[in-house]
Every structure is written in C-alpha cells, then in structure tokens.
Design an enzyme around this catalytic site. Structure first.
Site, PDB file in Angstrom:
ATOM      1  N   ALA A 160       0.821  -1.214   0.000  1.00 26.70           N
ATOM      2  CA  ALA A 160       0.000   0.000   0.000  1.00 26.70           C
ATOM      3  C   ALA A 160       0.857   1.267   0.000  1.00 26.70           C
ATOM      4  CB  ALA A 160      -0.930   0.000   1.206  1.00 26.70           C
ATOM      5  N   PHE A 161       2.045   1.166   0.582  1.00 26.72           N
ATOM      6  CA  PHE A 161       2.935   2.331   0.622  1.00 26.72           C
ATOM      7  C   PHE A 161       3.298   2.797  -0.787  1.00 26.72           C
ATOM      8  CE2 PHE A 161       6.974   4.540   1.384  1.00 26.72           C
ATOM      9  CZ  PHE A 161       6.624   5.331   2.479  1.00 26.72           C
ATOM     10  N   GLU A 162       3.322   1.871  -1.728  1.00 28.07           N
ATOM     11  CA  GLU A 162       3.718   2.191  -3.115  1.00 28.07           C
ATOM     12  C   GLU A 162       2.543   2.704  -3.958  1.00 28.07           C
ATOM     13  OE1 GLU A 162       5.002  -0.811  -1.623  1.00 28.07           O
ATOM     14  OE2 GLU A 162       6.702   0.509  -1.216  1.00 28.07           O
ATOM     15  N   VAL A 180      -4.383  -3.091   4.639  1.00 25.10           N
ATOM     16  CA  VAL A 180      -3.386  -2.897   5.693  1.00 25.10           C
ATOM     17  C   VAL A 180      -4.017  -3.327   7.019  1.00 25.10           C
ATOM     18  CG1 VAL A 180      -1.679  -1.326   6.671  1.00 25.10           C
ATOM     19  CG2 VAL A 180      -2.603  -0.860   4.397  1.00 25.10           C
ATOM     20  N   THR A 187       1.354  -5.552  11.667  1.00 20.34           N
ATOM     21  CA  THR A 187       2.487  -4.650  11.448  1.00 20.34           C
ATOM     22  C   THR A 187       2.594  -3.575  12.507  1.00 20.34           C
ATOM     23  OG1 THR A 187       3.461  -3.031   9.972  1.00 20.34           O
ATOM     24  CG2 THR A 187       1.091  -3.309   9.791  1.00 20.34           C
ATOM     25  N   HIS A 234       4.228  -0.972  11.869  1.00 25.66           N
ATOM     26  CA  HIS A 234       4.248   0.315  11.167  1.00 25.66           C
ATOM     27  C   HIS A 234       2.949   0.566  10.392  1.00 25.66           C
ATOM     28  CE1 HIS A 234       6.250  -2.507   8.407  1.00 25.66           C
ATOM     29  NE2 HIS A 234       5.914  -1.730   7.405  1.00 25.66           N
ATOM     30  N   ARG A 274     -14.506  -6.637   5.366  1.00 26.07           N
ATOM     31  CA  ARG A 274     -14.578  -5.480   4.458  1.00 26.07           C
ATOM     32  C   ARG A 274     -14.131  -5.829   3.039  1.00 26.07           C
ATOM     33  NH1 ARG A 274     -11.936  -1.312   8.818  1.00 26.07           N
ATOM     34  NH2 ARG A 274     -13.506  -1.716  10.411  1.00 26.07           N
TER      35      ARG A 274
HETATM   36  N1  INI Z   1       1.735  -3.243   2.952  1.00 22.58           N
HETATM   37  C1  INI Z   1       0.410  -3.433   2.840  1.00 22.58           C
HETATM   38  O1  INI Z   1      -0.170  -3.146   1.766  1.00 22.58           O
HETATM   39  N2  INI Z   1      -0.317  -3.959   3.870  1.00 22.58           N
HETATM   40  C2  INI Z   1       0.267  -4.285   5.052  1.00 22.58           C
HETATM   41  O2  INI Z   1      -0.469  -4.763   5.972  1.00 22.58           O
HETATM   42  C3  INI Z   1       1.656  -4.090   5.203  1.00 22.58           C
HETATM   43  N3  INI Z   1       2.310  -4.456   6.425  1.00 22.58           N
HETATM   44  O3  INI Z   1       1.705  -5.166   7.235  1.00 22.58           O
HETATM   45  O4  INI Z   1       3.456  -4.095   6.660  1.00 22.58           O
HETATM   46  C4  INI Z   1       2.385  -3.546   4.107  1.00 22.58           C
HETATM   47  N4  INI Z   1       3.709  -3.324   4.207  1.00 22.58           N
HETATM   48  C5  INI Z   1       4.546  -3.121   3.047  1.00 22.58           C
HETATM   49  C6  INI Z   1       4.616  -1.668   2.573  1.00 22.58           C
HETATM   50  O5  INI Z   1       3.390  -1.267   1.994  1.00 22.58           O
HETATM   51  C7  INI Z   1       5.703  -1.479   1.517  1.00 22.58           C
HETATM   52  O6  INI Z   1       5.439  -2.297   0.420  1.00 22.58           O
HETATM   53  C8  INI Z   1       7.115  -1.820   2.036  1.00 22.58           C
HETATM   54  O7  INI Z   1       7.366  -1.145   3.244  1.00 22.58           O
HETATM   55  C9  INI Z   1       8.174  -1.376   0.992  1.00 22.58           C
HETATM   56  O8  INI Z   1       8.122   0.035   0.762  1.00 22.58           O
END
Ligand code: INI
Length: 171
Positions: free
Chosen positions: A58-60, A83, A88, A90, A129
């Site tokens: 999701a961060f990307e 997420v 996690t 973070h 959800r």
């Molecule tokens: N990314 C998610 O989409 N969902 C999550 O629950 C998650 N957790 O649990 O950490 C998660 N982490 C990865 C993050 O989105 C990045 O891909 C990674 O940090 C590289 O930038």
C-alpha cells in the site's frame, strides 16, 4: 427551498479506469480488485477501458497512482490495498502515507483517485470489508469513481453535459 443539486450519474460507458492494486495480503486484496471490476462491469465499462497496475504494498500506491494519473490515459484511478494493524508495527506509517499520498495525487492531478484500501485492526475485520459482512471496499471505490467521473465531466463542461444526462439527477 429547492437548491440545484449536482451529482454524477452511474454509467462507466466511455470512461477509462486504472486500478492500482497492492500485492500485500493478496488473498484479500484480490477480492477487492474483483469487487472493483464487478462494479465497473455492471456500470457498463468494457474490458478494454480498464487496466490494472500491481505494486508490492500500500505504501507504493500513491506514486504509482500519480504516474498513472499523470499519463492522461485514464479518467479515474482506483487504489486497492489491505493494511492490517495486527500484522504490522508500522501500520500507521503504511496506512497513513497511503491515505495522505492518494489524497495529494487526486488534488495534484485533478482526476478522481479513489481510496479502496481496507485499513483494519484485525484480520477478521479485513475479511469482512473484503466482501463478507461489511461490503467490499473495492466495489465501493469503483462506484465512487464512476460517480465522480460523471460529475466532473459535467462540471468541466465535457460532452456529458447534455441536459438529458444531467437533469434527471437534479432533485
Ligand atoms: N503493505 C500493505 O499493503 N499492507 C500491510 O499490511 C503491510 N504491512 O503489514 O506491513 C504492508 N507493508 C509493506 C509496505 O506497503 C511497503 O510495500 C514496504 O514497506 C516497501 O516500501
């Protein structure tokens, strides 16, 4: 008082949609993508009018959504992800940055960028959800995308500004 109300109609015909989907928690995220595709198809989108971009997490989503939106090839971008806090430490960073980034991309690019991300405390909540007890966030995001592209087409003076299309939805 009867003020004039503006709202988008629900037809996907003639618009192009990008889905940007993360691979994390894929067994749930895939259900959200399916939900989004179901909504778009039901509202009249053709297969050729939809493209899917996959990213690791999701961060990307925001940067990818920004590139997709800036390409000018799509009328809306639907971001999909899951997420889960339980998994996690973070959570706040991943979910928060995704939300902030997606909102920024929409404002910067001027096209709807939808938040189809399940942010849940537990796996059970996330499952609910993603099409079980509490709807499907992907489906909802796609419905919102279709509504907004129609609303903005009217507001921007596009070809869907014809009275026939607009006024049936003015209450
Ligand atoms: N990314 C998610 O989409 N969902 C999550 O629950 C998650 N957790 O649990 O950490 C998660 N982490 C990865 C993050 O989105 C990045 O891909 C990674 O940090 C590289 O930038």
């Amino acid at each position: 008082m009867q003020p004039k109300v503006h709202q988008g109609i629900l037809t996907a015909d003639g618009f192009r949609f990008a889905i940007v989907a993360s691979r994390w928690n894929d067994f749930l995220t895939a259900k959200l993508t399916e939900g989004a595709l179901d909504a778009l198809e039901r509202l009249g989108a053709s297969e050729q009018s939809i493209e899917i971009f996959k990213v690791p997490g999701a961060f990307e989503l925001p940067l990818t959504a920004q590139k997709v939106a800036a390409s000018g090839r799509f009328d809306a971008v639907i971001c999909i992800g899951t997420v889960i806090r339980g998994e996690t430490s973070h959570f706040e960073h991943v979910a928060g940055e995704a939300a902030k980034g997606i909102a920024q991309v929409a404002i910067q690019t001027g096209i709807p960028v939808l938040f189809g991300i399940v942010t849940a405390e537990t796996l059970e909540q996330a499952i609910n959800r993603a099409g079980v007890k509490a709807g499907n966030k992907g489906f909802e995001a796609a419905m919102s995308a279709v509504e907004l592209v129609n609303l903005y087409a009217v507001m921007d003076g596009g070809e869907k500004t014809s009275k026939e299309k607009v006024f049936p939805h003015v209450v």
